[in-house]
Scaffold this motif. Structure first.
Motif, PDB file in Angstrom:
ATOM      1  N   ARG A 314       0.797  -1.063   0.178  1.00  0.00           N
ATOM      2  CA  ARG A 314      -0.047   0.032  -0.075  1.00  0.00           C
ATOM      3  C   ARG A 314       0.754   1.241  -0.120  1.00  0.00           C
ATOM      4  NH1 ARG A 314      -5.314  -1.343   1.121  1.00  0.00           N
ATOM      5  NH2 ARG A 314      -5.727  -3.442   2.071  1.00  0.00           N
ATOM      6  N   ILE A 315       1.877   1.155   0.840  1.00  0.00           N
ATOM      7  CA  ILE A 315       2.601   2.493   0.805  1.00  0.00           C
ATOM      8  C   ILE A 315       3.639   2.638  -0.357  1.00  0.00           C
ATOM      9  CG2 ILE A 315       2.815   2.381   3.431  1.00  0.00           C
ATOM     10  CD1 ILE A 315       5.551   1.503   3.470  1.00  0.00           C
ATOM     11  N   LEU A 316       3.786   1.561  -0.933  1.00  0.00           N
ATOM     12  CA  LEU A 316       4.478   1.921  -2.300  1.00  0.00           C
ATOM     13  C   LEU A 316       3.653   2.497  -3.384  1.00  0.00           C
ATOM     14  CD1 LEU A 316       6.649  -1.343  -2.758  1.00  0.00           C
ATOM     15  CD2 LEU A 316       7.443   0.845  -1.792  1.00  0.00           C
ATOM     16  N   GLY A 317       2.384   1.956  -3.275  1.00  0.00           N
ATOM     17  CA  GLY A 317       1.234   2.640  -4.194  1.00  0.00           C
ATOM     18  C   GLY A 317       0.793   4.010  -3.899  1.00  0.00           C
ATOM     19  N   MET A 318       1.194   4.241  -2.562  1.00  0.00           N
ATOM     20  CA  MET A 318       1.058   5.798  -2.258  1.00  0.00           C
ATOM     21  C   MET A 318       2.087   6.639  -2.337  1.00  0.00           C
ATOM     22  SD  MET A 318      -1.146   5.035   1.295  1.00  0.00           S
ATOM     23  CE  MET A 318      -2.606   4.301   1.316  1.00  0.00           C
ATOM     24  N   GLY A 319       3.325   6.218  -3.036  1.00  0.00           N
ATOM     25  CA  GLY A 319       4.234   6.985  -3.427  1.00  0.00           C
ATOM     26  C   GLY A 319       5.127   7.404  -2.163  1.00  0.00           C
ATOM     27  N   LYS A 320       5.382   6.442  -1.484  1.00  0.00           N
ATOM     28  CA  LYS A 320       6.184   6.722  -0.041  1.00  0.00           C
ATOM     29  C   LYS A 320       7.666   5.915  -0.403  1.00  0.00           C
ATOM     30  CE  LYS A 320       2.726   8.622   1.759  1.00  0.00           C
ATOM     31  NZ  LYS A 320       2.660  10.030   1.718  1.00  0.00           N
ATOM     32  N   LEU A 321       8.435   6.861   0.228  1.00  0.00           N
ATOM     33  CA  LEU A 321       9.848   6.237   0.484  1.00  0.00           C
ATOM     34  C   LEU A 321       9.754   5.316   1.670  1.00  0.00           C
ATOM     35  CD1 LEU A 321      13.104   8.345   0.669  1.00  0.00           C
ATOM     36  CD2 LEU A 321      12.902   6.199   1.712  1.00  0.00           C
ATOM     37  N   ALA A 322      10.246   4.008   1.337  1.00  0.00           N
ATOM     38  CA  ALA A 322      10.062   3.089   2.402  1.00  0.00           C
ATOM     39  C   ALA A 322      11.475   2.627   2.524  1.00  0.00           C
ATOM     40  CB  ALA A 322       9.157   1.876   1.784  1.00  0.00           C
ATOM     41  N   VAL A 323      11.831   2.397   3.959  1.00  0.00           N
ATOM     42  CA  VAL A 323      13.061   2.241   4.451  1.00  0.00           C
ATOM     43  C   VAL A 323      12.757   0.647   5.028  1.00  0.00           C
ATOM     44  CG1 VAL A 323      14.916   2.394   6.175  1.00  0.00           C
ATOM     45  CG2 VAL A 323      13.902   4.255   5.096  1.00  0.00           C
ATOM     46  N   ILE A 324      13.479  -0.323   4.388  1.00  0.00           N
ATOM     47  CA  ILE A 324      13.216  -1.851   4.636  1.00  0.00           C
ATOM     48  C   ILE A 324      14.517  -2.761   5.217  1.00  0.00           C
ATOM     49  CG2 ILE A 324      11.232  -1.838   3.010  1.00  0.00           C
ATOM     50  CD1 ILE A 324      12.729  -3.346   1.117  1.00  0.00           C
ATOM     51  N   THR A 325      14.177  -3.756   5.741  1.00  0.00           N
ATOM     52  CA  THR A 325      15.282  -4.900   6.168  1.00  0.00           C
ATOM     53  C   THR A 325      15.599  -5.770   4.958  1.00  0.00           C
ATOM     54  OG1 THR A 325      14.324  -4.858   8.517  1.00  0.00           O
ATOM     55  CG2 THR A 325      16.193  -6.546   7.903  1.00  0.00           C
ATOM     56  N   ASP A 326      16.865  -5.679   4.540  1.00  0.00           N
ATOM     57  CA  ASP A 326      17.652  -6.353   3.402  1.00  0.00           C
ATOM     58  C   ASP A 326      17.657  -8.011   3.803  1.00  0.00           C
ATOM     59  OD1 ASP A 326      18.272  -7.062   1.137  1.00  0.00           O
ATOM     60  OD2 ASP A 326      20.267  -6.021   1.304  1.00  0.00           O
ATOM     61  N   GLU A 327      16.264  -8.507   4.145  1.00  0.00           N
ATOM     62  CA  GLU A 327      16.314  -9.555   4.738  1.00  0.00           C
ATOM     63  C   GLU A 327      14.927 -10.519   3.974  1.00  0.00           C
ATOM     64  OE1 GLU A 327      18.426 -11.959   6.491  1.00  0.00           O
ATOM     65  OE2 GLU A 327      20.004 -10.031   6.905  1.00  0.00           O
ATOM     66  N   GLY A 328      15.060 -11.778   3.845  1.00  0.00           N
ATOM     67  CA  GLY A 328      13.961 -12.605   3.397  1.00  0.00           C
ATOM     68  C   GLY A 328      13.364 -12.101   2.034  1.00  0.00           C
ATOM     69  N   LEU A 339      14.621   1.743   0.110  1.00  0.00           N
ATOM     70  CA  LEU A 339      15.646   1.867   0.690  1.00  0.00           C
ATOM     71  C   LEU A 339      16.010   0.621   1.545  1.00  0.00           C
ATOM     72  CD1 LEU A 339      18.275   3.929   0.799  1.00  0.00           C
ATOM     73  CD2 LEU A 339      17.003   5.146   2.779  1.00  0.00           C
ATOM     74  N   LYS A 340      17.204  -0.179   1.456  1.00  0.00           N
ATOM     75  CA  LYS A 340      17.283  -1.311   2.301  1.00  0.00           C
ATOM     76  C   LYS A 340      18.478  -0.945   3.381  1.00  0.00           C
ATOM     77  CE  LYS A 340      16.091  -4.131  -1.563  1.00  0.00           C
ATOM     78  NZ  LYS A 340      16.432  -5.311  -2.620  1.00  0.00           N
ATOM     79  N   ILE A 341      18.088  -1.580   4.481  1.00  0.00           N
ATOM     80  CA  ILE A 341      19.042  -1.643   5.678  1.00  0.00           C
ATOM     81  C   ILE A 341      19.628  -2.979   5.814  1.00  0.00           C
ATOM     82  CG2 ILE A 341      19.217  -1.080   8.129  1.00  0.00           C
ATOM     83  CD1 ILE A 341      18.757   1.353   6.706  1.00  0.00           C
ATOM     84  N   SER A 342      20.826  -3.094   6.085  1.00  0.00           N
ATOM     85  CA  SER A 342      21.509  -4.151   6.393  1.00  0.00           C
ATOM     86  C   SER A 342      21.353  -4.433   8.133  1.00  0.00           C
ATOM     87  CB  SER A 342      23.052  -4.057   6.069  1.00  0.00           C
ATOM     88  OG  SER A 342      23.661  -5.220   6.856  1.00  0.00           O
ATOM     89  N   MET A 343      21.269  -5.759   8.416  1.00  0.00           N
ATOM     90  CA  MET A 343      21.219  -6.167   9.679  1.00  0.00           C
ATOM     91  C   MET A 343      22.513  -5.828  10.451  1.00  0.00           C
ATOM     92  SD  MET A 343      18.064  -6.606  10.772  1.00  0.00           S
ATOM     93  CE  MET A 343      18.661  -7.345  12.326  1.00  0.00           C
TER      94      MET A 343
END
Length: 427
Positions: A314-328, A339-343
């Motif tokens: 949903r947030i991608l479809g709303m044009g949001k900058l998403a910060v996510i975990t680079d896993e799974g 934007l991906k975050i390393s553990m």
């Protein structure tokens, strides 16, 4: 074709109920569908007025069950919402839609939560063998790391997969894990949809910031049930360091917070009392308003259960900058979309990402455009429903997962080539 569709329904507080209540009105154009749930009085009027709804127990009646050409089961990790569905799926074959590839949480809730270690160990052995059982026994004695700390290594889903007629997943990772568990099973990969795709996301942001009484400060948010796996303690620590840099922001936890987190103590510990708002449980419509008003969405997950995230789509479809975990499953999304975050050094990485966004080192507008376009290309609800139609009508002839898709996805994620170029080569 007549379908028994087994799922949680509103007012049950689960994203899977929201998911199903969005696709069912469209699927109704292609199938005759009856619903089976924990109750027969859904609060969603579109559902209550357009579908017959029965309690789960009705499927135990062979005469009722034999009226249907196919049963479709919705499986997630919440035992209250999916425990009975899991039991029915083991007894009566149908198509299983796995919203979480690892169902460790569901199995835990059905066994260890009730102090039934023997049942838990039996499932562990069935799914992963005697050595895994011995390790689980050792974990009970504090001799080793428990299996539930490695949910994708020990997903505890084999019994369910072995009982299924076919399986629907939402990711490449899910496809590979299910295929590795039962190679001869037909599997469809269908992305989790969103019907919230907006070209005018900038305009909507300003509208909902005003409606929700927000100022001009940067709005950073986390959405949905706030558990430890969504890294709330780590986010709060990172935000305290962002604040130390003199950056102004408001952090919104839009959803109920898991009691174990003790968020009030953490807020005081990190000096964020003036920077945080905790909304408590929100309806889907209320949640969407906070999504639309947000500047930066923190969609962190660890450890991963191979889950699909309707909120993230949903947030991608709303044009949001998403910060996510680079896993799974989150690692599958293109780098230019989120934007991906390393553990490794996670807290520091969260802090640096937010500061880089604030300082303009990361182009927020570019990420916003890419997010919305990616959602438009991959998560359209009408296209997804056509894929459901194709698979449900013939679940024994899986043509929804072309190996060429793996190649195109991989090259796309590396930024080497656009998908359309590879797709044009298909014939």
């Amino acid at each position: 074709m007549k379908i028994a569709f087994v799922t949680p329904l509103s007012p049950e507080k689960t994203g899977i109920a929201d998911f199903c209540e969005e696709i069912l009105p469209l699927m109704k154009d292609y199938f005759q569908i009856d619903l089976f749930s924990s109750h027969n009085n859904p609060s969603n009027k579109i559902i209550s007025e357009n579908f017959k709804v029965y309690k789960y127990e009705k499927l135990e009646d062979e005469n009722i069950r034999n009226q249907y050409d196919m049963i479709v089961y919705q499986i997630g990790n919440n035992v209250e919402c999916h425990g009975k569905i899991y039991e029915l799926a083991l007894k009566y074959k149908g198509i299983v839609e796995l919203h979480d590839i690892s169902i460790e949480g569901l199995i835990w809730g059905m066994t260890l939560k009730n102090n039934n270690r023997d049942k838990y160990l039996d499932i562990v052995e069935y799914c992963h063998g005697k050595e895994a059982r011995r390790r689980a026994e050792g974990a009970f004695n504090g001799e080793c790391i428990p299996l539930w700390d490695e949910p994708l290594r020990f997903p505890l889903n084999k019994k369910l997969i072995d009982s299924a007629e076919a399986v629907i997943v939402h990711s490449d990772l899910g496809f590979q894990i299910v295929k590795g568990t039962r190679n001869n099973l037909n599997i469809a990969k269908i992305y989790h949809h969103t019907n919230d795709i907006y070209n005018n996301y900038d305009e909507l942001k300003e509208i909902y910031k005003k409606e929700l009484g927000m100022g001009n400060e940067l709005i950073i948010s986390s959405f949905g049930f706030a558990t430890r796996t969504k890294r709330i303690p780590q986010i709060l620590e990172a935000l305290s360091k962002v604040k130390e840099q003199g950056c102004k922001f408001k952090y919104i936890v839009a959803g109920k917070v898991e009691e174990e987190i003790n968020i009030k103590d953490l807020v005081d510990k990190f000096g964020l009392r003036d920077n945080i708002e905790i909304t408590g449980y929100l309806s889907l419509e209320e949640l969407k308003k906070y999504m639309l008003a947000t500047d930066i969405c923190l969609s962190l997950r660890y450890p991963s259960h191979g889950e699909s995230s309707g909120i993230f789509h949903r947030i991608l479809g709303m044009g949001k900058l998403a910060v996510i975990t680079d896993e799974g499953t989150f690692s599958e999304y293109p780098n230019k979309v989120c934007l991906k975050i390393s553990m490794e050094n996670e807290t520091e990485n969260i802090k640096n990402a937010i500061i880089d966004i604030i300082n303009g080192k990361i182009n927020m507008k570019e990420y916003e455009r890419n997010a919305m376009e990616y959602a438009k290309s991959n998560f359209d609800i009408k296209e997804n429903v056509l894929m459901y139609k194709s698979f449900i009508e013939n679940p024994y002839d899986n043509n929804l997962y072309d190996p060429l898709d793996i190649i195109s996805d991989y090259l796309y994620k590396l930024g080497i080539v656009e998908k359309d170029l590879i797709n044009s080569l298909k014939f």
